[in-house]
Design a protein around this motif. Structure first.
Motif, PDB file in Angstrom:
ATOM      1  N   THR A   1       0.828  -1.212   0.000  1.00  0.00           N
ATOM      2  CA  THR A   1       0.000   0.000   0.000  1.00  0.00           C
ATOM      3  C   THR A   1       0.859   1.257   0.000  1.00  0.00           C
ATOM      4  OG1 THR A   1      -0.203  -0.161   2.409  1.00  0.00           O
ATOM      5  CG2 THR A   1      -2.005  -1.053   1.099  1.00  0.00           C
ATOM      6  N   VAL A   2       1.965   1.235   0.714  1.00  0.00           N
ATOM      7  CA  VAL A   2       2.860   2.398   0.751  1.00  0.00           C
ATOM      8  C   VAL A   2       3.495   2.604  -0.618  1.00  0.00           C
ATOM      9  CG1 VAL A   2       4.980   3.322   1.770  1.00  0.00           C
ATOM     10  CG2 VAL A   2       3.279   2.222   3.229  1.00  0.00           C
ATOM     11  N   LEU A   3       3.913   1.519  -1.268  1.00  0.00           N
ATOM     12  CA  LEU A   3       4.485   1.639  -2.615  1.00  0.00           C
ATOM     13  C   LEU A   3       3.459   2.176  -3.610  1.00  0.00           C
ATOM     14  CD1 LEU A   3       6.663  -1.563  -2.954  1.00  0.00           C
ATOM     15  CD2 LEU A   3       7.441   0.795  -3.068  1.00  0.00           C
ATOM     16  N   LEU A   4       2.226   1.722  -3.480  1.00  0.00           N
ATOM     17  CA  LEU A   4       1.178   2.220  -4.371  1.00  0.00           C
ATOM     18  C   LEU A   4       0.929   3.705  -4.156  1.00  0.00           C
ATOM     19  CD1 LEU A   4      -1.358  -0.750  -4.335  1.00  0.00           C
ATOM     20  CD2 LEU A   4       0.087  -0.001  -6.239  1.00  0.00           C
ATOM     21  N   ILE A   5       0.898   4.141  -2.900  1.00  0.00           N
ATOM     22  CA  ILE A   5       0.711   5.568  -2.604  1.00  0.00           C
ATOM     23  C   ILE A   5       1.861   6.376  -3.182  1.00  0.00           C
ATOM     24  CG2 ILE A   5       0.697   7.283  -0.736  1.00  0.00           C
ATOM     25  CD1 ILE A   5      -0.878   5.154   0.924  1.00  0.00           C
ATOM     26  N   HIS A   6       3.092   5.908  -2.969  1.00  0.00           N
ATOM     27  CA  HIS A   6       4.275   6.605  -3.476  1.00  0.00           C
ATOM     28  C   HIS A   6       4.240   6.691  -5.007  1.00  0.00           C
ATOM     29  CE1 HIS A   6       8.388   8.022  -3.576  1.00  0.00           C
ATOM     30  NE2 HIS A   6       8.736   7.007  -4.356  1.00  0.00           N
ATOM     31  N   SER A   7       3.903   5.578  -5.655  1.00  0.00           N
ATOM     32  CA  SER A   7       3.821   5.560  -7.119  1.00  0.00           C
ATOM     33  C   SER A   7       2.688   6.449  -7.629  1.00  0.00           C
ATOM     34  CB  SER A   7       3.621   4.129  -7.615  1.00  0.00           C
ATOM     35  OG  SER A   7       4.732   3.341  -7.284  1.00  0.00           O
ATOM     36  N   LEU A   8       1.585   6.463  -6.913  1.00  0.00           N
ATOM     37  CA  LEU A   8       0.456   7.308  -7.296  1.00  0.00           C
ATOM     38  C   LEU A   8       0.808   8.793  -7.175  1.00  0.00           C
ATOM     39  CD1 LEU A   8      -2.490   7.364  -8.225  1.00  0.00           C
ATOM     40  CD2 LEU A   8      -3.158   7.350  -5.820  1.00  0.00           C
ATOM     41  N   ILE A   9       1.546   9.147  -6.139  1.00  0.00           N
ATOM     42  CA  ILE A   9       1.998  10.541  -5.992  1.00  0.00           C
ATOM     43  C   ILE A   9       2.854  10.929  -7.192  1.00  0.00           C
ATOM     44  CG2 ILE A   9       3.474  12.089  -4.642  1.00  0.00           C
ATOM     45  CD1 ILE A   9       2.467  10.537  -2.129  1.00  0.00           C
ATOM     46  N   PHE A  10       3.792  10.044  -7.569  1.00  0.00           N
ATOM     47  CA  PHE A  10       4.641  10.310  -8.731  1.00  0.00           C
ATOM     48  C   PHE A  10       3.792  10.477  -9.996  1.00  0.00           C
ATOM     49  CE2 PHE A  10       6.732   8.416 -12.472  1.00  0.00           C
ATOM     50  CZ  PHE A  10       7.701   9.387 -12.682  1.00  0.00           C
ATOM     51  N   PHE A  11       2.848   9.567 -10.203  1.00  0.00           N
ATOM     52  CA  PHE A  11       1.994   9.616 -11.384  1.00  0.00           C
ATOM     53  C   PHE A  11       1.193  10.917 -11.440  1.00  0.00           C
ATOM     54  CE2 PHE A  11      -2.265   8.916 -13.147  1.00  0.00           C
ATOM     55  CZ  PHE A  11      -1.936   8.649 -14.467  1.00  0.00           C
ATOM     56  N   LEU A  12       0.507  11.239 -10.345  1.00  0.00           N
ATOM     57  CA  LEU A  12      -0.348  12.433 -10.324  1.00  0.00           C
ATOM     58  C   LEU A  12       0.462  13.716 -10.492  1.00  0.00           C
ATOM     59  CD1 LEU A  12      -2.897  11.433  -7.542  1.00  0.00           C
ATOM     60  CD2 LEU A  12      -3.270  11.511 -10.025  1.00  0.00           C
ATOM     61  N   LEU A  13       1.609  13.780  -9.837  1.00  0.00           N
ATOM     62  CA  LEU A  13       2.456  14.960  -9.975  1.00  0.00           C
ATOM     63  C   LEU A  13       2.960  15.081 -11.416  1.00  0.00           C
ATOM     64  CD1 LEU A  13       3.704  17.361  -8.547  1.00  0.00           C
ATOM     65  CD2 LEU A  13       5.612  15.892  -7.879  1.00  0.00           C
ATOM     66  N   SER A  14       3.312  13.963 -12.027  1.00  0.00           N
ATOM     67  CA  SER A  14       3.744  13.983 -13.428  1.00  0.00           C
ATOM     68  C   SER A  14       2.625  14.465 -14.344  1.00  0.00           C
ATOM     69  CB  SER A  14       4.196  12.587 -13.866  1.00  0.00           C
ATOM     70  OG  SER A  14       5.312  12.161 -13.132  1.00  0.00           O
ATOM     71  N   VAL A  15       1.408  14.007 -14.080  1.00  0.00           N
ATOM     72  CA  VAL A  15       0.260  14.441 -14.881  1.00  0.00           C
ATOM     73  C   VAL A  15       0.084  15.953 -14.768  1.00  0.00           C
ATOM     74  CG1 VAL A  15      -2.265  14.365 -15.054  1.00  0.00           C
ATOM     75  CG2 VAL A  15      -0.966  12.234 -14.874  1.00  0.00           C
ATOM     76  N   VAL A  16       0.150  16.464 -13.562  1.00  0.00           N
ATOM     77  CA  VAL A  16      -0.030  17.904 -13.351  1.00  0.00           C
ATOM     78  C   VAL A  16       1.062  18.689 -14.081  1.00  0.00           C
ATOM     79  CG1 VAL A  16       0.054  19.736 -11.614  1.00  0.00           C
ATOM     80  CG2 VAL A  16      -1.288  17.678 -11.190  1.00  0.00           C
ATOM     81  N   ILE A  17       2.310  18.237 -13.964  1.00  0.00           N
ATOM     82  CA  ILE A  17       3.424  18.949 -14.608  1.00  0.00           C
ATOM     83  C   ILE A  17       3.318  18.876 -16.134  1.00  0.00           C
ATOM     84  CG2 ILE A  17       5.927  18.899 -14.967  1.00  0.00           C
ATOM     85  CD1 ILE A  17       6.189  18.172 -11.983  1.00  0.00           C
TER      86      ILE A  17
END
Length: 102
Positions: free
Chosen positions: A30-46
């Motif tokens: 779950t922690v890895l998924l949260i970390h990966s999701l943060i990366f994904f969402l931040l990349s989408v925004v950028i």
């Protein structure tokens, strides 16, 4: 230019937006998924100005790749029983190579 934007998202995700709790518990899925999701969402925004379905597909792949690299680094650290700067360096090199490849 896209490489640098995704690299920025990676640096922000790994060094700025990652609280100690996430960094210390990457052995949990779950922690890895949260970390990966943060990366994904931040990349989408950028990358929003250059949004395309290909971009989203690449970011989904990179988010999953990011999680797998972190997971395997954690497995290696647990098996060897120590944290070594080489593991950190290898982790970061794999992340950058993944970004460059995509």
């Amino acid at each position: 230019m896209i490489f640098w934007k995704i690299l920025l998202a990676h640096v922000l995700t790994d060094f700025v937006l990652q609280p100690d709790h996430l960094a210390q518990n990457k052995g949990k899925v779950t922690v890895l998924l949260i970390h990966s999701l943060i990366f994904f969402l931040l990349s989408v925004v950028i990358l929003l100005p250059t949004f395309s379905y290909q971009t989203i597909a690449a970011l989904v792949f990179l988010g999953l790749f990011h999680g797998f690299v972190d997971y395997f680094k954690n497995v290696i650290q647990k098996r060897t029983g120590k944290s070594h700067w080489g593991y950190f360096l290898g982790d970061q090199v794999l992340h950058v190579l993944g970004i460059g490849t995509v």
